[in-house]
Design a protein around this motif. Structure first.
Motif, short mmCIF file in Angstrom:
data_model
loop_
_atom_site.label_atom_id
_atom_site.label_comp_id
_atom_site.label_asym_id
_atom_site.label_seq_id
_atom_site.Cartn_x
_atom_site.Cartn_y
_atom_site.Cartn_z
N ALA A 213 -18.02 -88.79 63.01
CA ALA A 213 -19.38 -89.19 62.62
C ALA A 213 -20.35 -88.97 63.78
O ALA A 213 -21.47 -88.50 63.58
N ASN B 41 -23.66 -86.62 63.59
CA ASN B 41 -24.98 -87.15 63.96
C ASN B 41 -25.59 -86.37 65.13
O ASN B 41 -26.80 -86.15 65.17
N GLN C 79 -26.87 -82.97 63.89
CA GLN C 79 -28.14 -83.14 63.16
C GLN C 79 -29.28 -83.39 64.15
O GLN C 79 -30.37 -82.82 64.01
N GLY D 238 -22.39 -94.22 67.71
CA GLY D 238 -22.69 -95.25 66.71
C GLY D 238 -23.96 -94.90 65.97
O GLY D 238 -24.10 -93.80 65.44
N ASN D 239 -24.91 -95.82 65.96
CA ASN D 239 -26.14 -95.57 65.19
C ASN D 239 -27.38 -95.46 66.08
O ASN D 239 -28.48 -95.71 65.62
N ARG D 240 -27.18 -95.06 67.35
CA ARG D 240 -28.34 -94.96 68.23
C ARG D 240 -28.32 -93.70 69.08
O ARG D 240 -27.26 -93.24 69.49
N ARG E 290 -32.78 -94.10 65.95
CA ARG E 290 -31.79 -94.91 65.25
C ARG E 290 -31.40 -94.20 63.96
O ARG E 290 -32.18 -93.40 63.43
N ILE E 291 -30.23 -94.56 63.47
CA ILE E 291 -29.80 -93.98 62.20
C ILE E 291 -29.75 -95.09 61.17
O ILE E 291 -29.08 -96.11 61.38
N ASP E 292 -30.48 -94.92 60.08
CA ASP E 292 -30.19 -95.79 58.92
C ASP E 292 -29.47 -94.88 57.94
O ASP E 292 -28.29 -94.67 58.09
N PHE E 293 -30.19 -94.31 56.98
CA PHE E 293 -29.52 -93.28 56.18
C PHE E 293 -29.79 -91.90 56.76
O PHE E 293 -29.08 -90.96 56.49
N SER E 294 -30.88 -91.80 57.51
CA SER E 294 -31.14 -90.54 58.17
C SER E 294 -31.42 -90.85 59.64
O SER E 294 -31.49 -92.00 60.03
N ILE E 295 -31.57 -89.80 60.42
CA ILE E 295 -31.81 -90.01 61.85
C ILE E 295 -33.31 -90.10 62.08
O ILE E 295 -34.05 -89.19 61.73
N ARG E 296 -33.74 -91.23 62.62
CA ARG E 296 -35.18 -91.42 62.87
C ARG E 296 -35.41 -91.41 64.37
O ARG E 296 -34.93 -92.30 65.08
#
Lengths: 201, 307
Positions: free
Chosen positions: B118, B122, B125, B139-141, B169-175
């Motif tokens: 994952a 990420n 992307q 992770g998500n950052r 940050r990632i929620d459903f997409s990468i912001r």
């Protein structure tokens, strides 16, 4: 069941109406839908849940049971969303209206022996939309689209239950988790009310 | 710069057990739907054995591919990752493409691990975005590499950073947040020197008791880790004074001023430890004059200063 639905939010009105219809079909089937379309992105999570997920480092897509993409006009992030969903062993339904060609990279991905089990590509006519979606949901529920139980679930049990599980699985090839999963599958199969609910689909 | 081809290079720096860089596209076919990718093997060392020689090679290999890439992903085990990523920040100032470090939680990168996979997705992307600089994706950052520190209590977000160092940050997409750098307008450079002839001392009473050895005096500089101190202890001040003209970098996030310090002391109190060490290696390779060294250490090269 939670699904993420992605579509091109700048698509023409004709398609926007179809996206709404698609969300309606999923909602009527008892699926909680989150989507990149307005106001639905994080609607399935409470603020504390979101905070917890953010802190843990997990991705929101990990919390979903699957991904649906309407790709007649592919949303810009569709490749990424499919890749991350497949990475997390989530089933993916990629929809494209009849007459439109599905991206060749996706066709190749569906032919792959591993990712192909999770990726469903469908050209559909508008009148078939409901059937296509419901068939996909049923496939997932039967476990054909998901090879592994991937949803993490923490369950606190008593010492008595623990002792029983230990006794029941000792010297067998079955783990305690497998034993519990089999029990629940059995319950689902025998639950008439739930079967009626699913058949309503 | 020539017209960009849509390609992301995956620079493999750590050994990947049971996995060969050539197999990446076969083992993870889903990567091909995000972007055209090309793996490049840089080293097969365990991450804890990645040294400045590998950093220099990695920087060179990235720089040479800038024209044909839209971005770079660096696969690296967690050990030493912060040193490698900080070093790249200084070796490639104003680099016009994103360079995203990622890997797995374990010492070695394991491609079969779901989190590692994952992280890789990420990162690829993120490397597609028109941004610049060296980042970490775990992770998500997305974090700015030279502001990141190892997180001890978060199993998936392996690294953390102050608010200003969180770039996305990632929620459903990468912001990605506004503070992430757009491609730099300044001239991109490749530095190919790092001074490794440095001694590192811990500013604890026990470790400083021996003072400065002859071997230390033969070095090109000293780095004193005074991370726990608000005020330098006397043995540390004695050591700096004994160093004479040898530049001494004192790292502490808590010491606020070097006003009364010996002139050969350079205080690094707005940098992470890894960033301070690699920046000193970079700066010391460019000059042996204390004044110039102080200027280089004070220069914002890669957004490394912590607030």
């Amino acid at each position: 069941m939670r699904f993420y639905f992605a579509a091109d939010n700048s698509a023409e009105e004709r398609l926007q109406k179809r996206f709404s219809r698609l969300i309606e079909i999923l909602s009527q089937a008892g699926v909680l839908v989150m989507s990149n379309l307005a106001d639905r992105n994080l609607s399935g999570f409470s603020a504390p849940e979101l905070e917890k997920i953010e802190q843990s480092g997990e991705l929101l897509l990990e919390k979903m049971d699957g991904l649906i993409i309407e790709g007649t006009r592919p949303p810009s992030e569709s490749g990424y969303l499919i890749a991350i969903a497949l990475t997390h062993q989530k089933p993916v339904l990629y929809l494209c209206e009849k007459g439109k060609q599905i991206n060749q990279n996706l066709v190749h991905l569906q032919q792959d022996k591993n990712t192909g089990k999770l990726l469903t590509l469908k050209n559909y006519a508008e009148k078939d939309l409901e059937r296509v979606i419901l068939e996909f949901l049923q496939t997932i529920e039967k476990g054909e689209g998901r090879q592994l139980p991937t949803i993490k679930f923490t369950l606190r049990i008593t010492a008595r239950i623990e002792r029983y599980l230990q006794w029941k699985t000792h010297n067998t090839n079955i783990t305690k988790a497998d034993f519990l999963r089999a029990l629940i599958e059995n319950l689902i199969d025998r639950d008439e009310e739930y079967r009626k609910f699913v058949k309503k689909d | 710069m020539a017209q960009m081809a849509k390609k992301i290079y995956i620079m493999v720096v750590s050994e990947i057990p049971g996995f060969n860089d050539r197999d990446l596209r076969v083992r993870m076919p889903e990567l091909n739907i995000i972007s055209e990718i090309e793996p490049v093997l840089i080293a097969k060392n365990p991450p804890a054995e990645i040294t400045p020689a590998v950093w220099l090679k990695l920087a060179r290999e990235i720089y040479q591919r800038a024209d044909s890439a839209i971005g770079f992903v660096v696969m690296h085990g967690v050990d030493n990752l912060l040193f490698s990523a900080c070093a790249l920040s200084y070796l490639l100032p104003n680099f016009p493409r994103p360079v995203i470090f990622t890997g797995g939680q374990t010492g070695n990168v394991e491609v079969n691990n779901m989190e590692t996979r994952a992280n890789l997705v990420n990162s690829i992307q993120t490397a597609n975005f028109p941004v610049a600089g060296v980042g970490l994706m775990f992770g998500n950052r997305l974090l700015r590499a030279c502001q990141a520190i190892r997180s001890l209590d978060e199993p998936v977000n392996v690294f953390t950073a102050p608010l200003n160092g969180i770039l996305g940050r990632i929620d459903f997409s990468i912001r990605l947040f506004d503070k992430i750098s757009p491609p730099a307008k300044g001239r991109s450079r490749l530095y190919q020197k790092l001074n490794i002839n440095l001694a590192v001392k811990d500013a604890s009473p026990l470790l400083l008791a021996d003072g400065l050895s002859e071997a230390d005096k033969a070095k090109d500089g000293l780095i004193v880790n005074a991370g726990r101190y608000r005020q330098l202890p006397p043995p540390a001040l004695d050591l700096i004074a004994a160093a004479g003209n040898l530049p001494v970098l004192v790292w502490s996030r808590k010491i606020s001023s070097a006003a009364l310090a010996p002139k050969n002391m350079i205080l690094a109190n707005h940098l992470t430890w890894e960033s301070a060490v690699t920046k000193f290696m970079w700066a010391r390779a460019q000059t042996d004059k204390i004044k110039e060294l102080k200027e280089l250490m004070a220069e914002d090269v890669a957004g490394e200063f912590l607030e």
